[in-house]
Design a protein around this motif. Structure first.
Motif, mmCIF file in Angstrom:
data_model
loop_
_atom_site.group_PDB
_atom_site.id
_atom_site.type_symbol
_atom_site.label_atom_id
_atom_site.label_comp_id
_atom_site.label_asym_id
_atom_site.label_seq_id
_atom_site.Cartn_x
_atom_site.Cartn_y
_atom_site.Cartn_z
ATOM 1 N N PHE A 14 119.657 28.448 -76.484
ATOM 2 C CA PHE A 14 119.827 27.324 -77.470
ATOM 3 C C PHE A 14 118.405 26.548 -77.431
ATOM 4 N N THR B 277 124.031 27.559 -85.818
ATOM 5 C CA THR B 277 123.973 26.737 -87.075
ATOM 6 C C THR B 277 125.465 26.699 -87.564
ATOM 7 N N GLN C 181 115.655 27.538 -76.781
ATOM 8 C CA GLN C 181 114.371 28.383 -77.645
ATOM 9 C C GLN C 181 114.607 28.319 -79.109
ATOM 10 N N VAL C 182 116.042 28.482 -79.336
ATOM 11 C CA VAL C 182 116.268 28.412 -80.821
ATOM 12 C C VAL C 182 115.899 27.063 -81.540
ATOM 13 N N GLU D 292 111.960 26.738 -81.598
ATOM 14 C CA GLU D 292 111.611 27.396 -82.658
ATOM 15 C C GLU D 292 111.933 26.765 -84.312
ATOM 16 N N ALA D 293 112.870 26.336 -84.360
ATOM 17 C CA ALA D 293 113.457 25.634 -85.613
ATOM 18 C C ALA D 293 112.593 24.210 -85.857
ATOM 19 N N ARG E 154 113.717 38.934 -80.722
ATOM 20 C CA ARG E 154 113.663 38.333 -82.023
ATOM 21 C C ARG E 154 115.238 38.506 -82.634
ATOM 22 N N TYR F 167 126.817 24.519 -80.757
ATOM 23 C CA TYR F 167 126.779 25.069 -79.460
ATOM 24 C C TYR F 167 127.926 25.286 -78.725
ATOM 25 N N LEU G 286 117.363 35.999 -81.100
ATOM 26 C CA LEU G 286 117.023 34.898 -81.609
ATOM 27 C C LEU G 286 117.381 34.441 -82.883
ATOM 28 N N ASP G 287 117.310 35.660 -83.823
ATOM 29 C CA ASP G 287 117.780 35.074 -85.253
ATOM 30 C C ASP G 287 119.215 35.201 -85.374
ATOM 31 N N ALA H 193 121.293 34.141 -82.927
ATOM 32 C CA ALA H 193 121.672 32.964 -82.157
ATOM 33 C C ALA H 193 121.536 31.753 -83.081
ATOM 34 N N ARG H 194 120.194 31.678 -83.834
ATOM 35 C CA ARG H 194 120.218 30.685 -84.612
ATOM 36 C C ARG H 194 121.160 30.562 -85.778
#
Length: 83
Positions: free
Chosen positions: A67, A33, A69-70, A73-74, A22, A37, A25-26, A28-29
């Motif tokens: 990326f 952003t 996966q991010v 999820e988004a 988690r 990339y 992922l957080d 990376a997001r």
């Protein structure tokens, strides 16, 4: 301590694979952003997540898979918010 404001000074966390995933992922997001990339660095993501960069490969395999996966999820988050 580091001069990079993106890298947080975080104490080592207990081993918890779900929490580590988690955190990655957080982070990376946030980095994807902010930087896109191409400019996003795995070490920057790891530093922000407070983990060893090698764990990104362990949990996600590659920058591209992370990326993906991010983005998934988004997109899922967006669908949940759409009436």
């Amino acid at each position: 301590m580091t001069d990079n404001p993106a890298v947080r000074d975080i104490a080592p966390r207990k081993r918890d694979s779900a929490a580590t995933k988690r955190a990655i992922l957080d982070a990376a997001r946030e980095v994807f952003t902010r930087s896109g990339y191409a400019a996003a660095g795995m070490r920057e993501i790891a530093g922000l997540a407070g983990i060893d960069p090698r764990l990104i490969s362990r949990y996600f395999g590659s920058k591209e898979k992370l990326f993906t996966q991010v983005v998934e999820e988004a997109f899922a988050d967006h669908l949940m918010m759409t009436p």
